[in-house]
Design a protein around this motif. Structure first.
Motif, PDB file in Angstrom:
ATOM      1  N   THR A   1      30.656  -5.428  -7.501  1.00  0.00           N
ATOM      2  CA  THR A   1      29.499  -6.245  -7.122  1.00  0.00           C
ATOM      3  C   THR A   1      29.692  -7.715  -7.440  1.00  0.00           C
ATOM      4  OG1 THR A   1      28.056  -4.341  -7.542  1.00  0.00           O
ATOM      5  CG2 THR A   1      27.002  -6.485  -7.365  1.00  0.00           C
ATOM      6  N   LEU A   2      30.326  -8.027  -8.553  1.00  0.00           N
ATOM      7  CA  LEU A   2      30.461  -9.411  -8.996  1.00  0.00           C
ATOM      8  C   LEU A   2      31.872  -9.932  -8.769  1.00  0.00           C
ATOM      9  CD1 LEU A   2      28.534  -9.165 -12.402  1.00  0.00           C
ATOM     10  CD2 LEU A   2      27.637  -9.931 -10.182  1.00  0.00           C
ATOM     11  N   PRO A   3      32.024 -11.222  -8.497  1.00  0.00           N
ATOM     12  CA  PRO A   3      33.365 -11.797  -8.378  1.00  0.00           C
ATOM     13  C   PRO A   3      33.992 -11.960  -9.751  1.00  0.00           C
ATOM     14  CG  PRO A   3      31.712 -13.512  -8.189  1.00  0.00           C
ATOM     15  CD  PRO A   3      30.952 -12.210  -8.256  1.00  0.00           C
ATOM     16  N   PRO A   4      35.328 -11.998  -9.842  1.00  0.00           N
ATOM     17  CA  PRO A   4      35.974 -12.175 -11.156  1.00  0.00           C
ATOM     18  C   PRO A   4      35.700 -13.563 -11.719  1.00  0.00           C
ATOM     19  CG  PRO A   4      37.604 -12.232  -9.387  1.00  0.00           C
ATOM     20  CD  PRO A   4      36.310 -11.842  -8.748  1.00  0.00           C
ATOM     21  N   VAL A   5      35.596 -13.650 -13.045  1.00  0.00           N
ATOM     22  CA  VAL A   5      35.382 -14.944 -13.690  1.00  0.00           C
ATOM     23  C   VAL A   5      36.728 -15.632 -13.854  1.00  0.00           C
ATOM     24  CG1 VAL A   5      33.326 -14.123 -14.891  1.00  0.00           C
ATOM     25  CG2 VAL A   5      35.549 -13.945 -16.007  1.00  0.00           C
ATOM     26  N   ASP A   6      36.691 -16.929 -13.929  1.00  0.00           N
ATOM     27  CA  ASP A   6      37.922 -17.702 -14.093  1.00  0.00           C
ATOM     28  C   ASP A   6      38.618 -17.322 -15.397  1.00  0.00           C
ATOM     29  OD1 ASP A   6      37.442 -19.014 -11.736  1.00  0.00           O
ATOM     30  OD2 ASP A   6      36.388 -20.700 -12.699  1.00  0.00           O
ATOM     31  N   GLY A   7      39.934 -17.202 -15.318  1.00  0.00           N
ATOM     32  CA  GLY A   7      40.727 -16.902 -16.493  1.00  0.00           C
ATOM     33  C   GLY A   7      41.000 -15.433 -16.703  1.00  0.00           C
ATOM     34  N   HIS A   8      40.305 -14.576 -15.965  1.00  0.00           N
ATOM     35  CA  HIS A   8      40.503 -13.134 -16.150  1.00  0.00           C
ATOM     36  C   HIS A   8      40.692 -12.434 -14.804  1.00  0.00           C
ATOM     37  CE1 HIS A   8      39.856 -13.154 -20.437  1.00  0.00           C
ATOM     38  NE2 HIS A   8      38.704 -13.768 -20.297  1.00  0.00           N
ATOM     39  N   LYS A   9      41.313 -13.124 -13.855  1.00  0.00           N
ATOM     40  CA  LYS A   9      41.527 -12.529 -12.542  1.00  0.00           C
ATOM     41  C   LYS A   9      42.818 -11.714 -12.544  1.00  0.00           C
ATOM     42  CE  LYS A   9      39.153 -16.298 -10.127  1.00  0.00           C
ATOM     43  NZ  LYS A   9      39.264 -17.388  -9.122  1.00  0.00           N
ATOM     44  N   ASN A  10      42.695 -10.463 -12.234  1.00  0.00           N
ATOM     45  CA  ASN A  10      43.856  -9.568 -12.158  1.00  0.00           C
ATOM     46  C   ASN A  10      43.475  -8.403 -11.260  1.00  0.00           C
ATOM     47  OD1 ASN A  10      45.901  -7.640 -12.520  1.00  0.00           O
ATOM     48  ND2 ASN A  10      46.320  -8.332 -14.605  1.00  0.00           N
TER      49      ASN A  10
ATOM     50  N   VAL B   1      33.041  -1.604  -0.122  1.00  0.00           N
ATOM     51  CA  VAL B   1      32.545  -2.788   0.596  1.00  0.00           C
ATOM     52  C   VAL B   1      32.516  -4.002  -0.326  1.00  0.00           C
ATOM     53  CG1 VAL B   1      30.521  -3.804   1.723  1.00  0.00           C
ATOM     54  CG2 VAL B   1      31.229  -1.471   2.290  1.00  0.00           C
ATOM     55  N   GLY B   2      32.105  -3.797  -1.577  1.00  0.00           N
ATOM     56  CA  GLY B   2      32.055  -4.906  -2.520  1.00  0.00           C
ATOM     57  C   GLY B   2      33.418  -5.521  -2.773  1.00  0.00           C
ATOM     58  N   LEU B   3      34.423  -4.686  -2.955  1.00  0.00           N
ATOM     59  CA  LEU B   3      35.776  -5.210  -3.170  1.00  0.00           C
ATOM     60  C   LEU B   3      36.262  -5.992  -1.964  1.00  0.00           C
ATOM     61  CD1 LEU B   3      37.494  -2.149  -4.929  1.00  0.00           C
ATOM     62  CD2 LEU B   3      36.772  -4.301  -5.993  1.00  0.00           C
ATOM     63  N   LEU B   4      36.040  -5.442  -0.781  1.00  0.00           N
ATOM     64  CA  LEU B   4      36.504  -6.107   0.442  1.00  0.00           C
ATOM     65  C   LEU B   4      35.709  -7.383   0.716  1.00  0.00           C
ATOM     66  CD1 LEU B   4      37.028  -2.972   2.723  1.00  0.00           C
ATOM     67  CD2 LEU B   4      38.791  -4.332   1.568  1.00  0.00           C
ATOM     68  N   ALA B   5      34.412  -7.358   0.465  1.00  0.00           N
ATOM     69  CA  ALA B   5      33.589  -8.538   0.720  1.00  0.00           C
ATOM     70  C   ALA B   5      33.948  -9.685  -0.216  1.00  0.00           C
ATOM     71  CB  ALA B   5      32.109  -8.182   0.563  1.00  0.00           C
ATOM     72  N   HIS B   6      34.393  -9.353  -1.429  1.00  0.00           N
ATOM     73  CA  HIS B   6      34.850 -10.385  -2.369  1.00  0.00           C
ATOM     74  C   HIS B   6      36.328 -10.729  -2.163  1.00  0.00           C
ATOM     75  CE1 HIS B   6      31.332 -11.027  -4.841  1.00  0.00           C
ATOM     76  NE2 HIS B   6      31.163  -9.730  -5.048  1.00  0.00           N
ATOM     77  N   LYS B   7      36.907 -10.201  -1.101  1.00  0.00           N
ATOM     78  CA  LYS B   7      38.317 -10.441  -0.752  1.00  0.00           C
ATOM     79  C   LYS B   7      39.267  -9.964  -1.846  1.00  0.00           C
ATOM     80  CE  LYS B   7      37.164 -14.305   2.297  1.00  0.00           C
ATOM     81  NZ  LYS B   7      37.367 -15.732   2.654  1.00  0.00           N
ATOM     82  N   GLN B   8      38.881  -8.880  -2.487  1.00  0.00           N
ATOM     83  CA  GLN B   8      39.725  -8.261  -3.509  1.00  0.00           C
ATOM     84  C   GLN B   8      40.571  -7.170  -2.831  1.00  0.00           C
ATOM     85  OE1 GLN B   8      39.353  -9.193  -7.177  1.00  0.00           O
ATOM     86  NE2 GLN B   8      38.713 -10.884  -5.867  1.00  0.00           N
ATOM     87  N   TYR B   9      41.395  -7.606  -1.887  1.00  0.00           N
ATOM     88  CA  TYR B   9      42.131  -6.633  -1.071  1.00  0.00           C
ATOM     89  C   TYR B   9      43.159  -5.848  -1.889  1.00  0.00           C
ATOM     90  CZ  TYR B   9      40.089  -9.607   2.531  1.00  0.00           C
ATOM     91  OH  TYR B   9      39.214 -10.323   3.317  1.00  0.00           O
ATOM     92  N   ARG B  10      43.847  -6.542  -2.785  1.00  0.00           N
ATOM     93  CA  ARG B  10      44.827  -5.844  -3.609  1.00  0.00           C
ATOM     94  C   ARG B  10      44.131  -4.854  -4.541  1.00  0.00           C
ATOM     95  NH1 ARG B  10      47.852  -9.690  -7.320  1.00  0.00           N
ATOM     96  NH2 ARG B  10      48.385 -10.635  -5.315  1.00  0.00           N
ATOM     97  N   ALA B  11      42.981  -5.243  -5.081  1.00  0.00           N
ATOM     98  CA  ALA B  11      42.225  -4.335  -5.940  1.00  0.00           C
ATOM     99  C   ALA B  11      41.807  -3.086  -5.153  1.00  0.00           C
ATOM    100  CB  ALA B  11      40.993  -5.039  -6.500  1.00  0.00           C
ATOM    101  N   PHE B  12      41.390  -3.295  -3.913  1.00  0.00           N
ATOM    102  CA  PHE B  12      41.002  -2.162  -3.063  1.00  0.00           C
ATOM    103  C   PHE B  12      42.177  -1.204  -2.867  1.00  0.00           C
ATOM    104  CE2 PHE B  12      40.827  -0.161   1.107  1.00  0.00           C
ATOM    105  CZ  PHE B  12      39.572   0.444   1.090  1.00  0.00           C
ATOM    106  N   MET B  13      43.347  -1.765  -2.585  1.00  0.00           N
ATOM    107  CA  MET B  13      44.522  -0.923  -2.334  1.00  0.00           C
ATOM    108  C   MET B  13      44.955  -0.187  -3.604  1.00  0.00           C
ATOM    109  SD  MET B  13      44.949  -1.090   0.814  1.00  0.00           S
ATOM    110  CE  MET B  13      46.423  -0.084   0.822  1.00  0.00           C
TER     111      MET B  13
ATOM    112  N   GLY C   1      19.746  -4.820 -14.452  1.00  0.00           N
ATOM    113  CA  GLY C   1      19.413  -5.981 -15.264  1.00  0.00           C
ATOM    114  C   GLY C   1      20.627  -6.842 -15.564  1.00  0.00           C
ATOM    115  N   ILE C   2      21.741  -6.201 -15.918  1.00  0.00           N
ATOM    116  CA  ILE C   2      22.963  -6.952 -16.208  1.00  0.00           C
ATOM    117  C   ILE C   2      23.476  -7.662 -14.966  1.00  0.00           C
ATOM    118  CG2 ILE C   2      25.392  -6.710 -16.874  1.00  0.00           C
ATOM    119  CD1 ILE C   2      24.530  -4.478 -18.773  1.00  0.00           C
ATOM    120  N   LEU C   3      23.484  -6.962 -13.834  1.00  0.00           N
ATOM    121  CA  LEU C   3      23.962  -7.570 -12.580  1.00  0.00           C
ATOM    122  C   LEU C   3      23.138  -8.797 -12.208  1.00  0.00           C
ATOM    123  CD1 LEU C   3      24.616  -4.390 -10.378  1.00  0.00           C
ATOM    124  CD2 LEU C   3      26.334  -5.890 -11.413  1.00  0.00           C
ATOM    125  N   LEU C   4      21.830  -8.707 -12.362  1.00  0.00           N
ATOM    126  CA  LEU C   4      20.972  -9.821 -11.955  1.00  0.00           C
ATOM    127  C   LEU C   4      21.165 -11.032 -12.852  1.00  0.00           C
ATOM    128  CD1 LEU C   4      17.703  -7.889 -11.039  1.00  0.00           C
ATOM    129  CD2 LEU C   4      19.328  -8.978  -9.482  1.00  0.00           C
TER     130      LEU C   4
END
Length: 539
Positions: A158-167, A199-211, A317-320
């Motif tokens: 649901t959420l995009p990765p934060v800077d510094g911890h993208k993997n 859908v969330g992974l693909l919408a955030h362009k996390q294609y490698r994560a999806f695979m 609550g956490i997501l919001l």
């Protein structure tokens, strides 16, 4: 907010696990306060698996093997079943902790990763299913485990990765492991959330994560197939289809519409739908889309769970709070969207806080139980005496009976109430009654009676919710039996005798079983009769 310290986060989560699991295990035994029937269901599956049987292939259940494998492992290693349950919860906490750590670290900042990780651990190690129920109960532990795994996958998607911890590689493996666990624990969670997560992974362009998530899931599927065989999956699907068509327990609680719109749930449903709108107005289009796709799944899983506890409000609550936009964004009504989304998150937390507190302090409540007010659930199993239940609930056998006795004047009202026909066995109407308490005493008494009449070592099919007589004496298990009756006649063909209770745990089941036997054209010949049961053999 500044970047979260990875090492500190891991240590804090490990400390939370040590406290929650340690408090639960402190007594060296498990003292439960209710849901003895669910415990018999759990024990039958665990003991079968500890002896090498596979769910679906060797016995019928809609619940996946990972819901019981950690417990069966410790029973196989020689621990009592009460301790094994507590050890298994600690083990699951250890296994999910790195996944929760990665999810929180990569998607949240500030104190939110700590809260998220602690929430996952509490769900795994709690000693109650939720709600505001104060009794200690391990019933439906797999629902808690599944929520914990689902929260991990949903947060990353649901959420995009934060800077510094993208993997993306790590994220994909974590999501794949979490979804695979759902498929092998409680498949309704997998069915409800796999599409929104993808859908969330693909919408955030996390294609490698999806695979990587897909590859991880397929790899786990291949490993399971290597051990259980291809027939395992077909048998799993067959059990799920049988249960979905069950006349007894297709769903264990309120109707689907009530889970959405009944007074106890409507507030949460409004907050969820309102949150989707607010996220879209806050220009958080992807987060809003994923939350919208998650909405039917949240409702469906709640509908499928006993107690109908909307645990998803904790994650919402956490997501919001994590998805709040920067200040200065307003909607058409002039609302500051950062404040509006935050208020919606606060409302979600407020609605679920009784359940969350109950989960978190249930190990402390267990520590304060009075052991003198408990007895072993299995009276003759010395090794497993560490699983105990309340003395009154175990030993006082109570039943509920209708008051419409002849001459009372109530029989006229009974006809209008459409109580239905009494169960009939060989032309004889059976008593209308329902067992309310005393399952341990009831099964032990029946097992003693059967053994004394020379039926030890036999396979006994019981026309009731459970055929757990073998847990209480020297009896063989039913091949392809069902630890919990959902429909049909599972295990009937391998039974030596049919036991029809004079008073049943689930009256509807007794009637359905007798109907199914009659439809087969089988005749049942009475062998013996006691105040507790009628024993018959197939003619």
């Amino acid at each position: 907010m500044k970047k979260t310290n990875a090492g500190r986060l891991f240590v804090v989560l490990l400390a939370v696990l040590a406290v929650e699991a340690g408090l639960a295990m402190w007594r060296g035994q498990l003292l439960v306060g209710k849901h003895e029937g669910d415990m018999l269901h759990l024990l039958e599956i665990v003991f079968r698996m500890a002896d090498g049987e596979w769910p679906h292939l060797d016995f019928m259940t809609p619940i996946g093997f990972m819901a019981f494998a950690p417990i069966a492992l410790f029973v196989k290693l020689g621990a009592g079943v009460g301790s094994s349950i507590l050890y298994a919860q600690a083990l699951m906490g250890l296994l999910l902790l790195p996944l929760a750590w990665r999810a929180g670290l990569s998607r949240l900042t500030g104190y939110w990763p700590y809260l998220f990780g602690a929430l996952v651990i509490v769900l795994v190690t709690a000693l109650v299913h939720g709600e505001a129920e104060r009794s200690v109960s391990i019933s439906m532990h797999y629902n808690r485990w599944a929520w914990a795994a689902a929260f991990i996958a949903i947060l990353i998607a649901t959420l995009p990765p934060v800077d510094g911890h993208k993997n993306q590689t790590a994220d994909g493996i974590v999501v794949g492991l979490a979804l695979a666990f759902l498929a092998l624990c409680k498949v309704t969670y997998f069915a409800a959330f796999v599409i929104p997560v993808a859908v969330g992974l693909l919408a955030h362009k996390q294609y490698r994560a999806f695979m990587f998530a897909l590859a991880t899931g397929l790899a786990i599927m291949a490993v399971v197939t290597a051990f259980a065989g291809l027939d395992f999956w077909a048998a799993y699907m067959r059990d799920l289809l049988r249960v979905s068509a069950s006349e007894v327990r297709a769903n264990p609680g309120a109707p689907f519409a009530a889970v959405i719109a009944a007074p106890a749930y409507l507030g949460g449903s409004i907050v969820l739908l309102f949150s989707v709108i607010l996220l879209r107005q806050a220009k958080k289009m992807t987060e809003g889309l994923v939350l919208l796709l998650l909405t039917p799944g949240f409702f469906y899983v709640t509908f499928q769970n006993f107690g109908n506890d909307p645990q998803w409000l904790l994650l919402l609550g956490i997501l919001l709070f994590a998805a709040r936009p920067e200040g200065g964004i307003t909607n058409g009504a002039g609302w500051d969207m950062r404040t509006a989304v935050g208020l919606s998150g606060a409302a979600a937390f407020a609605m679920i806080v009784p359940s969350a507190i109950n989960l978190a302090y249930s190990p402390i409540r267990h520590l304060g139980q009075d052991a003198t007010q408990h007895v072993p659930l299995l009276p003759r199993a010395t090794l497993h005496a560490d699983l105990q239940t309340g003395t009154v609930r175990a030993l006082r056998a109570d039943k509920r009976v209708p008051m419409e006795v002849p001459g009372s004047g109530l029989d006229v009202w009974a006809e209008r109430a459409e109580r239905g026909q009494a169960d009939v066995l060989n032309g004889e109407e059976l008593p209308r009654c329902e067992v309310m308490l005393g399952l341990s005493a009831l099964f032990d008494s029946m097992a003693t009676s059967l053994a004394e009449s020379g039926h030890a070592g036999e396979r006994i099919f019981i026309a009731d919710l459970f055929s757990s007589i073998w847990l209480f004496g020297d009896f063989e298990r039913l091949e392809e039996g069902a630890p919990w009756y959902y429909g049909g006649l599972p295990g009937y063909d391998t039974a030596d005798y049919i036991l029809v209770p004079q008073c049943s745990i689930h009256p509807k089941v007794r009637g359905l079983v007798l109907e199914r036997i009659a439809q087969r054209g089988d005749t049942l010949v009475e062998v013996s009769r006691t105040p507790l049961y009628i024993l018959l053999e197939k003619g």
